[in-house]
Scaffold this active site. Structure first.
Site, PDB file in Angstrom:
ATOM      1  CB  SER A   1      -0.961   0.002   1.187  1.00  0.00           C
ATOM      2  OG  SER A   1      -1.947  -0.994   1.029  1.00  0.00           O
TER       3      SER A   1
ATOM      4  CB  THR B   1      -4.476  -4.308   6.724  1.00  0.00           C
ATOM      5  OG1 THR B   1      -4.560  -5.545   6.028  1.00  0.00           O
ATOM      6  CG2 THR B   1      -3.139  -4.193   7.433  1.00  0.00           C
TER       7      THR B   1
ATOM      8  CE  LYS C   1      -9.069  -5.393   6.036  1.00  0.00           C
ATOM      9  NZ  LYS C   1      -9.445  -6.005   4.732  1.00  0.00           N
TER      10      LYS C   1
ATOM     11  N   GLY D   1     -15.460 -19.721   1.302  1.00  0.00           N
ATOM     12  CA  GLY D   1     -14.981 -19.060   2.507  1.00  0.00           C
ATOM     13  C   GLY D   1     -16.110 -18.309   3.188  1.00  0.00           C
TER      14      GLY D   1
ATOM     15  N   GLY E   1     -14.309 -12.381   6.795  1.00  0.00           N
ATOM     16  CA  GLY E   1     -14.621 -10.988   6.506  1.00  0.00           C
ATOM     17  C   GLY E   1     -14.572 -10.651   5.030  1.00  0.00           C
ATOM     18  CB  ALA E   2     -12.224 -11.571   2.315  1.00  0.00           C
TER      19      ALA E   2
ATOM     20  CB  ILE F   1      -9.347 -12.244  -2.831  1.00  0.00           C
ATOM     21  CG1 ILE F   1      -9.226 -13.056  -1.542  1.00  0.00           C
ATOM     22  CG2 ILE F   1     -10.781 -12.222  -3.338  1.00  0.00           C
ATOM     23  CD1 ILE F   1      -9.951 -12.419  -0.363  1.00  0.00           C
TER      24      ILE F   1
ATOM     25  N   GLY G   1      -5.863 -11.642  -7.157  1.00  0.00           N
ATOM     26  CA  GLY G   1      -6.299 -10.586  -6.250  1.00  0.00           C
ATOM     27  C   GLY G   1      -5.666  -9.232  -6.442  1.00  0.00           C
TER      28      GLY G   1
END
Length: 275
Positions: A17, A62, A66, A128, A131-132, A217, A240
């Site tokens: 990032s 991250t 989160k 899955g 959270g994603a 991802i 991803g």
């Protein structure tokens, strides 16, 4: 006065990032910088207070922060409320902290950049239940994709996630493997296949239909074993990198009101990662 932004994580040294946002600041002649900050759960409250005191203009949260950040915010955007997770914090002129979640919409934008609208109207399988998966499922549903079926090693978790998405269904991993040909879009959201984490595949894609879009991802490696096997069976695959770039672009836009060049950044990060 130069503005500064940050990403909070544990670990955080691996984050791409800072390089991404600094490049966008330079591209758009914005006098700002972006720094990684390693923060443990025990330090989190103190660090957030310090960011406010030191004049940070906004930050990303991250793993594993989160959800932990939510009690320290003054307001949540609908996306964050829905997902019970925040990855982007904006500091308003009065010092208020507003949290949002750009992960799900970042995935949708990356999907549409790569494949247009070809996945709309097709059944979606979400692998899955973390959270994603929650963020991506809600974003897909809100944008008119689906119906969505959830599968997970722990079926009960998949059922909990499905309960919040209308017209959804749940399958065991074995049932999902057997019925893969029914799905036009398959989204892998677990850490299985990530470098240095969990080798292997979350399920066997041997029954993927030719032409289906299969997304993972994970972006390191660029092609997981799951994507490689799906590709052999004629699937169109997506890693991803696009989601990572688009969720970052949405955060950048939140802070600066400038929409950065995502296509160029996807190519740059893919090259860095060896693609």
């Amino acid at each position: 006065m130069k503005k500064w932004y940050a990403v909070l994580g544990d670990p955080v040294a691996q984050s791409m990032s800072p390089a991404m946002h600094d490049a966008w600041f330079a591209d758009n002649d914005i006098d700002a910088t972006y720094v990684p900050i390693h923060v443990t759960a025990q330090e989190f409250e103190r660090v957030v207070a310090g960011l406010k005191h030191l004049g940070c203009s906004g930050w990303n949260a991250t793993v594993p922060h989160k959800s932990a950040i939510i009690p320290f915010l003054d307001e949540l955007e609908p996306s964050a409320k829905l997902m019970d997770a925040v990855n982007t914090v904006q500091v308003l002129p009065d010092g208020s902290l507003v949290g949002s979640n750009t992960d799900g919409l970042g995935f949708v934008r990356s999907l549409e950049e790569a494949y247009g609208m070809q996945c709309k109207g097709k059944k979606v399988l979400m692998i899955g239940a973390g959270g994603a998966a929650r963020g991506i499922a809600h974003a897909l549903h809100s944008q008119g994709y689906g119906p969505i079926t959830f599968t997970n090693r722990t079926v009960e978790k998949a059922k909990q996630l499905a309960s919040g998405v209308s017209n959804s269904a749940v399958l065991s991993i074995g049932e999902a493997e057997s019925s893969l040909a029914e799905f036009g879009l398959i989204v892998q959201t677990t850490t299985v296949g990530m470098n240095f984490a969990q080798p292997g595949m979350p399920l066997n894609p041997k029954n993927v239909i030719d032409g289906a879009v299969v997304a993972d991802i994970i972006y390191n490696p660029l092609e997981t074993e799951f994507l490689a096997e799906a590709c052999k069976r004629g699937a169109q695959t997506m890693n991803g990198v696009g989601m990572f770039v688009h969720q970052g672009a949405l955060a950048f836009e939140t802070w600066t009101e400038v929409r950065p060049n995502t296509e160029q950044m996807i190519k740059k990060i893919t090259t860095i990662l060896g693609g």
